[in-house]
Enzyme design. Structure first.
Site, PDB file in Angstrom:
ATOM      1  N   GLU A 102      -9.241  -3.755  -7.356  1.00  0.00           N
ATOM      2  CA  GLU A 102      -8.737  -2.614  -6.582  1.00  0.00           C
ATOM      3  C   GLU A 102      -8.695  -1.338  -7.418  1.00  0.00           C
ATOM      4  O   GLU A 102      -8.287  -1.363  -8.584  1.00  0.00           O
ATOM      5  CB  GLU A 102      -7.332  -2.910  -6.055  1.00  0.00           C
ATOM      6  CG  GLU A 102      -7.278  -3.947  -4.965  1.00  0.00           C
ATOM      7  CD  GLU A 102      -5.942  -3.931  -4.256  1.00  0.00           C
ATOM      8  OE1 GLU A 102      -5.598  -2.885  -3.676  1.00  0.00           O
ATOM      9  OE2 GLU A 102      -5.244  -4.959  -4.303  1.00  0.00           O
ATOM     10  N   SER A 105       0.836  -1.203   0.000  1.00  0.00           N
ATOM     11  CA  SER A 105       0.000   0.000   0.000  1.00  0.00           C
ATOM     12  C   SER A 105       0.872   1.255   0.000  1.00  0.00           C
ATOM     13  O   SER A 105       1.673   1.441  -0.913  1.00  0.00           O
ATOM     14  CB  SER A 105      -0.960  -0.042   1.194  1.00  0.00           C
ATOM     15  OG  SER A 105      -1.972   0.925   1.080  1.00  0.00           O
ATOM     16  N   HIS A 159      -7.453  -5.475  -1.061  1.00  0.00           N
ATOM     17  CA  HIS A 159      -6.250  -4.677  -0.841  1.00  0.00           C
ATOM     18  C   HIS A 159      -5.332  -5.356   0.170  1.00  0.00           C
ATOM     19  O   HIS A 159      -5.733  -5.680   1.280  1.00  0.00           O
ATOM     20  CB  HIS A 159      -6.674  -3.300  -0.332  1.00  0.00           C
ATOM     21  CG  HIS A 159      -5.556  -2.335  -0.161  1.00  0.00           C
ATOM     22  ND1 HIS A 159      -4.837  -1.831  -1.228  1.00  0.00           N
ATOM     23  CD2 HIS A 159      -5.018  -1.767   0.955  1.00  0.00           C
ATOM     24  CE1 HIS A 159      -3.931  -0.990  -0.780  1.00  0.00           C
ATOM     25  NE2 HIS A 159      -4.011  -0.937   0.532  1.00  0.00           N
TER      26      HIS A 159
END
Length: 349
Positions: free
Chosen positions: A266, A169, A296
């Site tokens: 995503e 991320s 995610h």
């Protein structure tokens, strides 16, 4: 072992979604995503305490995991040795891990289990960096702490060409940014970069136009727009001026081989596709693997989701395939071709 160092102009698709992964997606879509949408609509900036990081102290690491604290100049970190990995400090290959959390939350406690599993899959220790975050520090300081973690590894005797930088991320942003900073600082080129569901661009325009704009099970475009606004305001308050150069806009021709993993729905798939294309265009090997209907950073659910374990196995193989490559030479420009497809039945694992 599959050759992961071919240039991939197109994504490799990993089909199949187990009932467990689908249940996880359903749960996130109807719990965390609505909360993020509420946050995005608030007329003021709200930054609650990092509850996740404190609560994660209670979660056990995988059996056989060892770790010890490391104090960098501005942040806490820890040296993690995953199950089955030999503890030989300063010798052989190593991982620099940069956790996710939108530069606002999470830390070394929330990510210890994932770092341990990646360490075990790649058969090497990892430095898990608890870098400074917003709202206390701007993103530039997060990058600086990641680079300091890399310098710490070099001071222990590790070679830059034996360091693979991994991040998920927001940590995916940092993984590429720290690799770029290391090269620019004259430290040399790391062995590789691995990014899991990475946030790679603060500009939301491409995501708005992407097919996944309304399909993501965790982030709405509205929440990402608010995040972009918040980061700009925090930079302004801290006196940070000038336009931030995100990884997708960095100089890439001398970057190390990379792997990007992401879920097929995503919203950040827009970032992953753009980064892979720009790396390939710069002559840098990049594997982009898109996992069917995975959420995610699904890799963090490896204790429950079979696809997460399969993805971590692929990360380990990719990192191992980097061993022995000369990181001091420029990458070879190759004709863009697809990577060889591995027939992994992830959903039946």
């Amino acid at each position: 072992m599959a050759n992961h160092l071919t240039v991939a102009a197109e994504a490799e698709f990993r089909p199949g979604a187990s009932w467990r992964s689908q249940a996880l997606g359903f749960g996130l879509k109807h719990s965390v995503k609505p909360l993020l949408d509420v946050w995005a609509r608030l007329p003021f900036d709200l930054f609650p305490p990092n509850v996740l990081e404190h609560a994660a102290r209670l979660l056990p690491a995988p059996n056989g995991t060892r770790w010890r604290p490391v104090r960098l100049e501005h942040c806490r970190s820890e040296y993690v040795i995953g199950p089955g990995v030999a503890d030989t400090p300063g010798e052989g290959p190593v991982i620099l891990y940069l956790h996710g959390g939108a530069f606002l939350t999470c830390g070394i406690n929330t990510h210890r289990r994932l770092v341990a599993r990646v360490s075990s899959a790649a058969d090497r220790p990892a430095l898990n960096v608890g870098y400074r975050q917003m709202p206390h520090e701007p993103v530039a300081e997060s990058v600086a702490d990641g680079l300091e973690g890399l310098r710490w590894l070099l001071a222990q005797g590790y070679r830059i060409e034996d360091v693979t930088i991994v991040g998920d991320s927001a940590g995916g942003y940092l993984a590429f940014a720290v690799a770029r900073a290391a090269i620019d600082a004259g430290l040399g080129r790391p062995a590789g970069v691995v990014a899991l569901s990475p946030l790679l661009d603060f500009d939301n325009a491409r995501r708005l136009a992407h097919r996944n704009a309304d399909r993501c099970q965790l982030f709405s475009v509205r929440a990402l727009e608010r995040f972009e606004q918040v980061t700009h305001r925090l930079d302004t308050r801290r006196g940070v001026s000038g336009r931030r150069t995100c990884p997708v806009n960095m100089s890439l021709d001398d970057m190390p081989p990379s792997m990007i993993q992401i879920g097929s729905r995503e919203v950040l798939l827009a970032d992953a596709e753009l980064m892979a294309s720009r790396l390939v265009s710069a002559g840098v090997p990049c594997d982009l693997t898109v996992w069917d209907r995975q959420v995610h950073v699904f890799q963090a659910a490896a204790s429950w989701v079979p696809e997460a374990r399969a993805a971590i196995d692929e990360i380990g193989e990719f990192i191992a395939s980097l061993d022995g490559r000369d990181s001091t030479t420029a990458p070879v420009t190759r004709t863009p071709v697809r990577t060889s497809r591995r027939r992994r039945a992830a959903s039946s694992a």
